[in-house]
Design a protein around this motif. Structure first.
Motif, PDB file in Angstrom:
ATOM      1  N   ARG A 117      42.733  40.296  88.794  1.00  0.00           N
ATOM      2  CA  ARG A 117      41.416  41.523  87.729  1.00  0.00           C
ATOM      3  C   ARG A 117      40.157  41.130  87.182  1.00  0.00           C
ATOM      4  O   ARG A 117      40.763  39.435  86.704  1.00  0.00           O
ATOM      5  N   LEU A 118      39.177  42.001  87.367  1.00  0.00           N
ATOM      6  CA  LEU A 118      37.817  41.414  86.456  1.00  0.00           C
ATOM      7  C   LEU A 118      37.736  42.082  85.660  1.00  0.00           C
ATOM      8  O   LEU A 118      37.427  43.881  85.372  1.00  0.00           O
ATOM      9  N   ASN A 119      36.856  41.159  84.319  1.00  0.00           N
ATOM     10  CA  ASN A 119      36.679  42.133  83.734  1.00  0.00           C
ATOM     11  C   ASN A 119      35.036  42.290  83.445  1.00  0.00           C
ATOM     12  O   ASN A 119      34.981  40.705  83.141  1.00  0.00           O
ATOM     13  N   LEU A 120      34.527  43.300  83.313  1.00  0.00           N
ATOM     14  CA  LEU A 120      33.336  42.618  83.057  1.00  0.00           C
ATOM     15  C   LEU A 120      32.785  43.907  81.994  1.00  0.00           C
ATOM     16  O   LEU A 120      32.480  44.710  81.543  1.00  0.00           O
ATOM     17  N   GLY A 121      32.037  43.137  80.613  1.00  0.00           N
ATOM     18  CA  GLY A 121      31.873  43.771  79.248  1.00  0.00           C
ATOM     19  C   GLY A 121      30.435  43.072  78.492  1.00  0.00           C
ATOM     20  O   GLY A 121      29.614  42.356  78.886  1.00  0.00           O
ATOM     21  N   GLY A 145      25.379  40.241  73.956  1.00  0.00           N
ATOM     22  CA  GLY A 145      25.890  39.286  75.302  1.00  0.00           C
ATOM     23  C   GLY A 145      26.496  39.920  75.975  1.00  0.00           C
ATOM     24  O   GLY A 145      26.978  40.884  76.169  1.00  0.00           O
ATOM     25  N   LEU A 146      26.762  39.026  77.273  1.00  0.00           N
ATOM     26  CA  LEU A 146      27.851  40.016  78.572  1.00  0.00           C
ATOM     27  C   LEU A 146      28.874  38.987  78.630  1.00  0.00           C
ATOM     28  O   LEU A 146      28.516  37.281  77.839  1.00  0.00           O
ATOM     29  N   ALA A 147      29.853  39.269  79.217  1.00  0.00           N
ATOM     30  CA  ALA A 147      30.763  38.584  79.450  1.00  0.00           C
ATOM     31  C   ALA A 147      31.647  39.084  80.385  1.00  0.00           C
ATOM     32  O   ALA A 147      31.723  40.606  80.970  1.00  0.00           O
ATOM     33  N   ALA A 148      32.222  38.063  81.573  1.00  0.00           N
ATOM     34  CA  ALA A 148      32.967  38.307  82.622  1.00  0.00           C
ATOM     35  C   ALA A 148      34.386  37.727  83.201  1.00  0.00           C
ATOM     36  O   ALA A 148      34.048  36.151  81.711  1.00  0.00           O
ATOM     37  N   GLU A 149      35.479  37.782  83.135  1.00  0.00           N
ATOM     38  CA  GLU A 149      36.560  37.732  82.811  1.00  0.00           C
ATOM     39  C   GLU A 149      37.384  37.968  84.662  1.00  0.00           C
ATOM     40  O   GLU A 149      37.926  38.659  84.358  1.00  0.00           O
ATOM     41  N   GLY A 150      37.956  37.070  84.702  1.00  0.00           N
ATOM     42  CA  GLY A 150      38.893  37.196  85.951  1.00  0.00           C
ATOM     43  C   GLY A 150      40.106  36.379  85.777  1.00  0.00           C
ATOM     44  O   GLY A 150      40.274  35.133  85.124  1.00  0.00           O
ATOM     45  N   LEU A 151      40.745  37.129  85.891  1.00  0.00           N
ATOM     46  CA  LEU A 151      42.812  37.083  85.511  1.00  0.00           C
ATOM     47  C   LEU A 151      43.514  37.214  86.444  1.00  0.00           C
ATOM     48  O   LEU A 151      42.884  38.379  87.526  1.00  0.00           O
ATOM     49  N   ILE A 152      44.317  35.935  86.761  1.00  0.00           N
ATOM     50  CA  ILE A 152      45.033  36.638  87.089  1.00  0.00           C
ATOM     51  C   ILE A 152      46.925  36.595  87.034  1.00  0.00           C
ATOM     52  O   ILE A 152      46.922  35.876  86.143  1.00  0.00           O
ATOM     53  N   PRO A 153      47.779  37.694  86.715  1.00  0.00           N
ATOM     54  CA  PRO A 153      48.989  37.787  86.354  1.00  0.00           C
ATOM     55  C   PRO A 153      50.332  36.561  87.306  1.00  0.00           C
ATOM     56  O   PRO A 153      49.838  36.171  88.284  1.00  0.00           O
ATOM     57  N   LEU A 154      50.224  35.813  85.949  1.00  0.00           N
ATOM     58  CA  LEU A 154      51.421  35.017  86.630  1.00  0.00           C
ATOM     59  C   LEU A 154      52.813  35.892  86.346  1.00  0.00           C
ATOM     60  O   LEU A 154      53.426  35.836  85.239  1.00  0.00           O
ATOM     61  N   GLY A 155      53.452  36.576  87.693  1.00  0.00           N
ATOM     62  CA  GLY A 155      54.624  37.138  86.835  1.00  0.00           C
ATOM     63  C   GLY A 155      54.285  38.311  86.043  1.00  0.00           C
ATOM     64  O   GLY A 155      52.844  38.910  86.862  1.00  0.00           O
ATOM     65  N   ASN A 156      55.129  38.945  85.471  1.00  0.00           N
ATOM     66  CA  ASN A 156      54.470  40.595  85.284  1.00  0.00           C
ATOM     67  C   ASN A 156      53.619  39.702  83.516  1.00  0.00           C
ATOM     68  O   ASN A 156      54.267  41.484  82.543  1.00  0.00           O
ATOM     69  N   VAL A 157      53.940  38.414  82.813  1.00  0.00           N
ATOM     70  CA  VAL A 157      53.656  38.783  81.783  1.00  0.00           C
ATOM     71  C   VAL A 157      51.881  37.965  81.602  1.00  0.00           C
ATOM     72  O   VAL A 157      50.976  38.667  80.307  1.00  0.00           O
ATOM     73  N   GLY A 279      33.866  47.122  78.291  1.00  0.00           N
ATOM     74  CA  GLY A 279      33.512  46.910  79.239  1.00  0.00           C
ATOM     75  C   GLY A 279      34.591  47.880  80.232  1.00  0.00           C
ATOM     76  O   GLY A 279      35.079  48.743  80.350  1.00  0.00           O
ATOM     77  N   ALA A 280      33.933  47.489  81.520  1.00  0.00           N
ATOM     78  CA  ALA A 280      34.370  47.782  82.756  1.00  0.00           C
ATOM     79  C   ALA A 280      35.781  47.218  83.767  1.00  0.00           C
ATOM     80  O   ALA A 280      35.516  45.608  83.546  1.00  0.00           O
ATOM     81  N   ALA A 281      36.523  47.524  83.915  1.00  0.00           N
ATOM     82  CA  ALA A 281      38.017  46.425  84.894  1.00  0.00           C
ATOM     83  C   ALA A 281      38.673  47.415  86.062  1.00  0.00           C
ATOM     84  O   ALA A 281      38.112  48.325  86.402  1.00  0.00           O
ATOM     85  N   LEU A 282      38.521  45.918  87.092  1.00  0.00           N
ATOM     86  CA  LEU A 282      38.865  46.148  88.239  1.00  0.00           C
ATOM     87  C   LEU A 282      39.919  45.464  89.162  1.00  0.00           C
ATOM     88  O   LEU A 282      40.023  44.196  88.692  1.00  0.00           O
ATOM     89  N   ARG A 283      41.212  45.592  89.991  1.00  0.00           N
ATOM     90  CA  ARG A 283      41.785  45.347  89.718  1.00  0.00           C
ATOM     91  C   ARG A 283      42.122  45.195  91.151  1.00  0.00           C
ATOM     92  O   ARG A 283      41.855  46.045  92.407  1.00  0.00           O
ATOM     93  N   PHE A 284      42.134  44.024  91.671  1.00  0.00           N
ATOM     94  CA  PHE A 284      42.890  43.948  93.299  1.00  0.00           C
ATOM     95  C   PHE A 284      44.113  43.420  93.864  1.00  0.00           C
ATOM     96  O   PHE A 284      44.818  43.139  93.116  1.00  0.00           O
ATOM     97  N   GLY A 285      44.656  43.945  95.035  1.00  0.00           N
ATOM     98  CA  GLY A 285      46.075  43.877  95.343  1.00  0.00           C
ATOM     99  C   GLY A 285      47.090  44.373  94.883  1.00  0.00           C
ATOM    100  O   GLY A 285      46.800  46.223  94.229  1.00  0.00           O
ATOM    101  N   SER A 286      47.989  44.101  94.913  1.00  0.00           N
ATOM    102  CA  SER A 286      49.424  44.700  94.329  1.00  0.00           C
ATOM    103  C   SER A 286      49.917  44.328  94.053  1.00  0.00           C
ATOM    104  O   SER A 286      50.059  43.435  93.965  1.00  0.00           O
TER     105      SER A 286
END
Length: 286
Positions: A117-121, A145-157, A279-286
């Motif tokens: 998931r990608l957060n752009l704000g 300012g501007l912030a960008a963050e890419g997050l990968i879930p590790l399990g469900n938490v 900001g906006a959030a985008l999620r890729f994959g399932s």
């Protein structure tokens, strides 16, 4: 009884039969098995008389009347047996109902942990102060300012991923803005809550990495100064579909840079502020 007496009785019987046969005139003539009596009536020569479905022959025998047999109603046919109930045959690939077990499908696709998931704000800082070696040097105006963050879930938490920022600071007393950029790693936790048409995905994140305070004449910095960036924040993603959503977070951010341009010794320049990121959030994959 003498022989003469018996002979006389037989003779008289024969005469009586002859007289019966010739004694009357019936018109029309009697049918076979009947004779005309002296009273002109057809009488059966069978004794006892035959039944209604029989006729008497010339030999005085009762036989079935063909016309009566044909006229008799045919016996009703026996009712056909009711067809046996047809039982549905199971398909060769069908699984008996008893073998199905309920399956926990978990939350809907909106609340699923997902993949990258990608957060752009837009990042806004407020309050705080500019410090030199821990001493307040002046209050800070609103930071943009501007912030960008890419997050990968590790399990469900758990969440883990890279982050980057650009912030433009300004002192409360005026002067030019001074800018900083940085990058780091973010670690956090989250838990999605399924609300049907949307999903709320609360999170808590901590970021640490490197920051650079760019050159600024007002600060006396001729060159960029390297430092450490640190931040914590809590917020939530709101997912409107499997891929698109938005987020809002509140927290605290700080950058500490180290320079020797202002003195003979290395000093620390620090800017710490409360922040809000939207900001906006985008999620890729399932």
């Amino acid at each position: 009884m003498t022989r003469s007496t018996i002979t006389l009785a037989i003779f008289m019987s024969g005469l009586s039969s002859i007289a019966l046969a010739q004694g009357g005139t019936c018109f029309p003539e009697c049918r076979p098995g009947y004779v005309c009596s002296p009273s002109n009536e057809c009488v059966s020569i069978c004794n006892p008389p035959c039944s209604d479905t029989q006729i008497c022959t010339a030999e005085a025998r009762c036989i079935d009347d063909p016309q009566a047999v044909q006229a008799a109603p045919a016996p009703a046919p026996a009712p056909a047996p009711a067809p046996a109930p047809v039982q549905a045959q199971p398909s060769p690939n069908a699984v008996p109902v008893a073998e199905y077990e309920p399956v926990d499908v978990g939350p809907s696709a909106l609340a699923a942990p997902g993949s990258f998931r990608l957060n752009l704000g837009l990042d806004l800082g407020f309050g705080g102060s500019f410090q030199i070696d821990g001493d307040d040097f002046g209050d800070m105006d609103t930071t943009v300012g501007l912030a960008a963050e890419g997050l990968i879930p590790l399990g469900n938490v758990f969440l883990l991923g890279p982050s980057a920022f650009f912030r433009s600071y300004k002192g409360d007393g005026g002067g030019d803005r001074f800018n900083s950029v940085g990058a780091g790693a973010t670690l956090g936790v989250h838990y999605a809550i399924d609300l049907g048409s949307v999903a709320i995905d609360p999170f808590f994140l901590a970021t640490i990495g490197l920051g650079v305070l760019l050159s600024n004449d007002d600060l006396g910095l001729n060159d960029a100064s390297l430092g450490v960036n640190f931040g914590i924040r809590a917020g939530a993603n709101v997912w409107f579909s499997q891929t698109i959503g938005g987020f809002l977070s509140l927290g605290y951010q700080r950058i500490d840079v180290f320079t020797d341009e202002l003195s003979f010794d290395t000093i620390t320049l620090s800017v710490g502020q409360f922040s809000m990121t939207l900001g906006a959030a985008l999620r890729f994959g399932s």
